[in-house]
Structure formats: structure tokens, C-alpha cells
Design a protein around this motif. Sequence first.
Motif, PDB file in Angstrom:
ATOM      1  N   TRP A 113      12.675 -16.634 -10.846  1.00 39.99           N
ATOM      2  CA  TRP A 113      11.784 -16.449  -9.683  1.00 39.99           C
ATOM      3  C   TRP A 113      10.494 -17.205  -9.933  1.00 39.99           C
ATOM      4  O   TRP A 113      10.005 -17.296 -11.072  1.00 39.99           O
ATOM      5  CB  TRP A 113      11.475 -14.953  -9.488  1.00 39.99           C
ATOM      6  N   TYR A 114       9.954 -17.806  -8.873  1.00 42.43           N
ATOM      7  CA  TYR A 114       8.730 -18.590  -8.966  1.00 42.43           C
ATOM      8  C   TYR A 114       7.729 -18.057  -7.953  1.00 42.43           C
ATOM      9  O   TYR A 114       8.028 -17.939  -6.758  1.00 42.43           O
ATOM     10  CB  TYR A 114       9.004 -20.069  -8.693  1.00 42.43           C
ATOM     11  N   ASP A 115       6.528 -17.727  -8.431  1.00 39.00           N
ATOM     12  CA  ASP A 115       5.469 -17.207  -7.572  1.00 39.00           C
ATOM     13  C   ASP A 115       4.639 -18.375  -7.057  1.00 39.00           C
ATOM     14  O   ASP A 115       3.960 -19.057  -7.831  1.00 39.00           O
ATOM     15  CB  ASP A 115       4.587 -16.228  -8.375  1.00 39.00           C
ATOM     16  N   SER A 173       2.054 -18.262  -5.042  1.00 35.44           N
ATOM     17  CA  SER A 173       0.615 -18.001  -4.961  1.00 35.44           C
ATOM     18  C   SER A 173      -0.096 -18.297  -6.273  1.00 35.44           C
ATOM     19  O   SER A 173      -1.189 -18.849  -6.300  1.00 35.44           O
ATOM     20  CB  SER A 173       0.370 -16.551  -4.535  1.00 35.44           C
ATOM     21  N   SER A 174       0.565 -17.936  -7.395  1.00 30.03           N
ATOM     22  CA  SER A 174      -0.065 -18.154  -8.703  1.00 30.03           C
ATOM     23  C   SER A 174       0.527 -19.328  -9.465  1.00 30.03           C
ATOM     24  O   SER A 174      -0.031 -19.762 -10.466  1.00 30.03           O
ATOM     25  CB  SER A 174       0.060 -16.884  -9.553  1.00 30.03           C
ATOM     26  N   HIS A 230       9.911  -9.353  -9.979  1.00 28.24           N
ATOM     27  CA  HIS A 230       8.787 -10.248  -9.695  1.00 28.24           C
ATOM     28  C   HIS A 230       7.684 -10.125 -10.741  1.00 28.24           C
ATOM     29  O   HIS A 230       6.507 -10.261 -10.440  1.00 28.24           O
ATOM     30  CB  HIS A 230       8.208  -9.968  -8.298  1.00 28.24           C
ATOM     31  N   THR A 284       5.732 -11.569 -13.904  1.00 31.52           N
ATOM     32  CA  THR A 284       5.438 -12.879 -14.484  1.00 31.52           C
ATOM     33  C   THR A 284       5.091 -12.790 -15.963  1.00 31.52           C
ATOM     34  O   THR A 284       4.623 -13.768 -16.542  1.00 31.52           O
ATOM     35  CB  THR A 284       4.273 -13.530 -13.722  1.00 31.52           C
ATOM     36  N   LYS A 342       8.376  -5.015  -7.578  1.00 30.92           N
ATOM     37  CA  LYS A 342       8.184  -5.992  -6.502  1.00 30.92           C
ATOM     38  C   LYS A 342       7.052  -5.572  -5.573  1.00 30.92           C
ATOM     39  O   LYS A 342       6.202  -6.375  -5.188  1.00 30.92           O
ATOM     40  CB  LYS A 342       9.476  -6.148  -5.710  1.00 30.92           C
ATOM     41  N   ALA A 358       3.813  -6.057  -7.309  1.00 29.09           N
ATOM     42  CA  ALA A 358       3.435  -7.457  -7.372  1.00 29.09           C
ATOM     43  C   ALA A 358       2.985  -7.985  -6.016  1.00 29.09           C
ATOM     44  O   ALA A 358       2.043  -8.777  -5.915  1.00 29.09           O
ATOM     45  CB  ALA A 358       4.627  -8.283  -7.894  1.00 29.09           C
ATOM     46  N   GLN A 359       3.635  -7.524  -4.940  1.00 29.26           N
ATOM     47  CA  GLN A 359       3.234  -7.945  -3.600  1.00 29.26           C
ATOM     48  C   GLN A 359       1.862  -7.398  -3.234  1.00 29.26           C
ATOM     49  O   GLN A 359       1.032  -8.073  -2.620  1.00 29.26           O
ATOM     50  CB  GLN A 359       4.289  -7.484  -2.588  1.00 29.26           C
ATOM     51  N   THR A 408      -1.197  -9.289  -4.860  1.00 31.17           N
ATOM     52  CA  THR A 408      -1.512 -10.678  -4.529  1.00 31.17           C
ATOM     53  C   THR A 408      -2.831 -10.778  -3.795  1.00 31.17           C
ATOM     54  O   THR A 408      -3.318  -9.794  -3.193  1.00 31.17           O
ATOM     55  CB  THR A 408      -0.377 -11.278  -3.687  1.00 31.17           C
TER      56      THR A 408
END
Length: 558
Positions: free
Chosen positions: A411-413, A415-416, A425, A427, A439, A442-443, A446
Motif C-alpha cells: 500500500w502506498y500513501d 498524502s505522505s 494502512h 506506514t 485504517k 490512519a484516515q 491525515t
Amino acid sequence: MASSSAVGKLSREEFRRQKDLDAARKAGTAPAALDEEGRPINPHIPQYISQAPWYLDTGAPSLSHQRRPFDDRSADKLDNWYDRGAKAGPAAKKYRKGACENCGAMTHKRQDCLERPRKKGAKFTNKNIQADEIIHDVATGFDAKRDRWNGYDPAEHKKIYEEYEAVEAARQKLREEEIDNQTTTDLAAVRKVAKAGKKEGKEADPDFGSSDEEDADDDKYADAADAVGQKLDTKTRITVRNLRIREDTAKYLINLDPESAYYDPKTRSMRDAPIKNVPAEDAKFAGDNFFRFSGEAPEVQELQLFAWQAAARGNDVHLNANPTQGQLLHHEFKEKKEMMKDVNKVSILAKYGGEEYLEHVPRELINGQTEDYVEYSRTGQIIKGKERAKARSKYPEDVYVNNHTDVWGSWYDLSSGTWGYACCHSTIHISYCAGEVGKEAAQASTAQALLGSSKAQSDPSAQNNEARARREQNYSKKRVGEGDVSLDKDRLAEAISEEKKRKARGDKDDDRSSKKMKGLQSGSHDVTEEELEAYRMTRRNAEDPMANYVDSEDVYTR
């Protein structure tokens, strides 16, 4: 011929007369020169031989510097015998001053004494004083001085031999009495006694013992002998057949191609097959290597190697003398070896474990037929039917740690700009998986979510929209769980037309919307199911791939 150093520097006339004299002597017209002993000197001897060096020049013609000087070497003869180790009379009773401190003899010092070094020498004990040796005045040369057998009396060895023969005779007589006293005629007991005598170093008498030792001697000489037509090296055990039967075709005549198998004329061997495309079973001659490693030849070689190794370790094993014994011992050795291998395997598995890794698929299944279709070309290339194996990484794949269901980097974020786990999610590498809760966390953490929450707290309309979205979500879950809810078609059609008009007008502050917003803010108006359905049916879905090609109205009315 006069020496140049004797006459000194010659004048031209004297040198010419000397050359004429030498020529006359060589021609035989003048007498030859005489040396100091009166013997004639051959005039044909070269000057570099007849001329003496400066340190041997006597001033007269001579060839003495070329002769070996007379040397009397009669003292160096090895037959000058003397009595070695002879004693001079009886030994003294008391230690004498200047004698050997170890044995008490006057003829040598302590460092030259040949007696065993005593704990306390004769100087301090006055006991066991040895007699003085006789000093022989014998002029010996280099060889005679180092002759270790000079002065030895062979009669001394005769005494030792007679004593040894007496002991062996008594031992042989004792063995004969033991055999005579036996009440059984078992040959095994007789052979046991004879074998015991063999270990003691004495050959058994053929009248009383067995003939194993004579047979062993016969085998020994038989091994050293060469068979007819063969050359046997008893050290390397390599037999070379030198003669061949005349009816046999020579190996080098089977295939006359010079590029075929190599033939060694020295050993008369052809290791490879002369004809390659003929099976070894059908060929007239398949090469020496085929006969060497076919049939029972490998077993015989293995048995012969076992016999050599056993004999090297001190066991009485001889393959030619007793092949049955060697084969039985070899069979017993292999059984013990397999048993020890199993015991070691069980002990290692009991100590370290890992038995499950030794289980493997049966060979019948590995080498069995499969349903895979493979098509080959004439050159053996694969045309189709066999897919290329996927390249695998050297690192472990699909290994999930800390309760994760996806690997790191799945998974790739955006925003960061960091990688993480798709399951939660997260990192943080090698973190513990929190699932859906992770998740949501993490949401919520943000930057967009934080900014949206702060704006929603300051704007009441945003709060109303959020409440409406929650109700819609609850309504969707309710419909999914309980099935489709019955809707009034007339009210649904009216709600759809109103929603279309609102979107076409683009006026968010109309009376209807203002009333609804006020009702929502006051909490006295509830959105009907027909209005929610109309809103869902008319809203634009950005994830719909046909949204840009098909009119939403056609989709709704379809």
C-alpha cells in the motif's frame, strides 16, 4: 721439453732453435727429451699437458705433475681386525682418581662412557666398578674407522640363536602336548591352536598343527607370480593382458576412422566405444570402460577394496585365498554400516529435530507422467505448451508477520508519500496489524481529515451534510441487510423530478432546500426514503467508467 719458466725469456734465435728441435723430435730425427727419472717424454704431448704449473715446476722436463702421487693406504683396509670391547684384566675394588664417574673405568671419561647412566655413579658408591678396556693402537682410515662390524665376533650371535632355539623348542613341545591331550577331533580346535602359534611368531609343525601357514606361504608366492599372458603388479593390483586370442579382431580395426575412440598401443586399451551410435549391449566391442563397470565387476571391485582396507587394519582377510570369508565379512560390514547410519540418524533427529523436512514426494510421482502438453521442434527446441517458470526472488515471499494479511509495500500513501501495509494502512515497518480500526485511525489522522473536521465544527451546514451522509449509510446498510424496501412510485417519480430540477437550476438556496435545511437543523424533518433514493439515482458516480459516455438520464430511465 724444457719449461718456459726454467729458461726464462728466450731470444729470437733461441726460440727458433727450440722450435726446430721440437719438430725434429716429432719427426723422429732427434732423440726424445728425458724426465728427471730418465724416462722419455712423448714429443706429441700437447704443451698444456706437458708444461707444469708454476707451483709444481721443478725447472726440468717432467710429467710428474700429471702422475698420481704415491700414497700408502694400507692402514685404510677393512681387514685390519681388532678385538672390540676386550677388557684388561679384573675390575678394581675401589674407585680410582681420574676414572669414569659413571662406571669406574680408567680408560674413558664420563661423557664417553657407554654404560647406562646410573642414578649414583661408581665415584660415590664404590660398587659395580667395570674393568678397564684395552686400547688398540690400530691405524684406521676413513672407511675402517666407520666400519660398525669391525671387531665383532660372530660367536656372540650364536649364543643368542641357541637360546632362542631352546625357547622355541620348549614352546613347540608344549603345543604338541596340548593337542595330544585333546579328546575331540574337531578341526576348529586344532586350527585355533595353530593360529595361536602363528600369532606367537612360530610356524606350526605339519605333523601336529594345521597347514594354514603353509597355504598362506603358497598364496604369498602365488600372488607374486605372473599368470601366463598377464603382467600382474602385486603392489598396485593392476593386471594388463599382453596376449590376445588370434581369433579376436584387434580393437583398432573395429572402426578405422581416426576421429573415433583413442587406442593406447602401450597398454592395448580402448576405453571408449569405437562405434558411438550402436548400443553397448548390441556392439561387438563397447570399450574397456563398459566391461569394467558392467555386470558384477563393480561388486567385485568393491569387495576387493574392502579386503585391502581390512588387511591394512590388521584383519586376516584375503579375497583370493578365502573369497567366501571375504564376501560374508563384507555383507556383515554393510549391514552394520546401515544400522549405524540409522542409529545416528535417529539420535540426531531426537536431539535437533527436523524430521518433517526429510519427508519427500515418492519418486514414482516425481518421475511419473503428467497432462502437460509440450511441443518440440526437430532440433529439440520447445515450440509451445510449456510456460516459462516465474522468476523467484532470493528473499522470502508471502511471509506475514505480526498478524498482517499483506506484505510490507502493498500500500502506498499518496498524502505522505510512504509505503505501508494494505491490511491496516500502517506506514511503520514490522508494526502490529490493527485491521479496519487501523485504517480508520490512519484516515482520521491525515491532514485532509483534520482540516475537514475543523471546518465541519465551524460550519453547521457541513455538520448537517455529515449527518445526512450517516443516515444514508445506515439506510444503505439496512437495505442490504433486510432486502429492498417498498417505495411509492409516484412519490419516487416526484422526488426524482425535483432533484433534477434542483441540479439543473443550480440554486442551493431555493425555498425547498431552505425548508429542508431548516428542518434538518431543527431536527423536526426527516428525509423520506423516496428522496434518498432519488438523490442516489441522480448523483454522479466518479468511479463509474461509463459516466463520461452515457447520459445519466438514460441510465436512470432505463
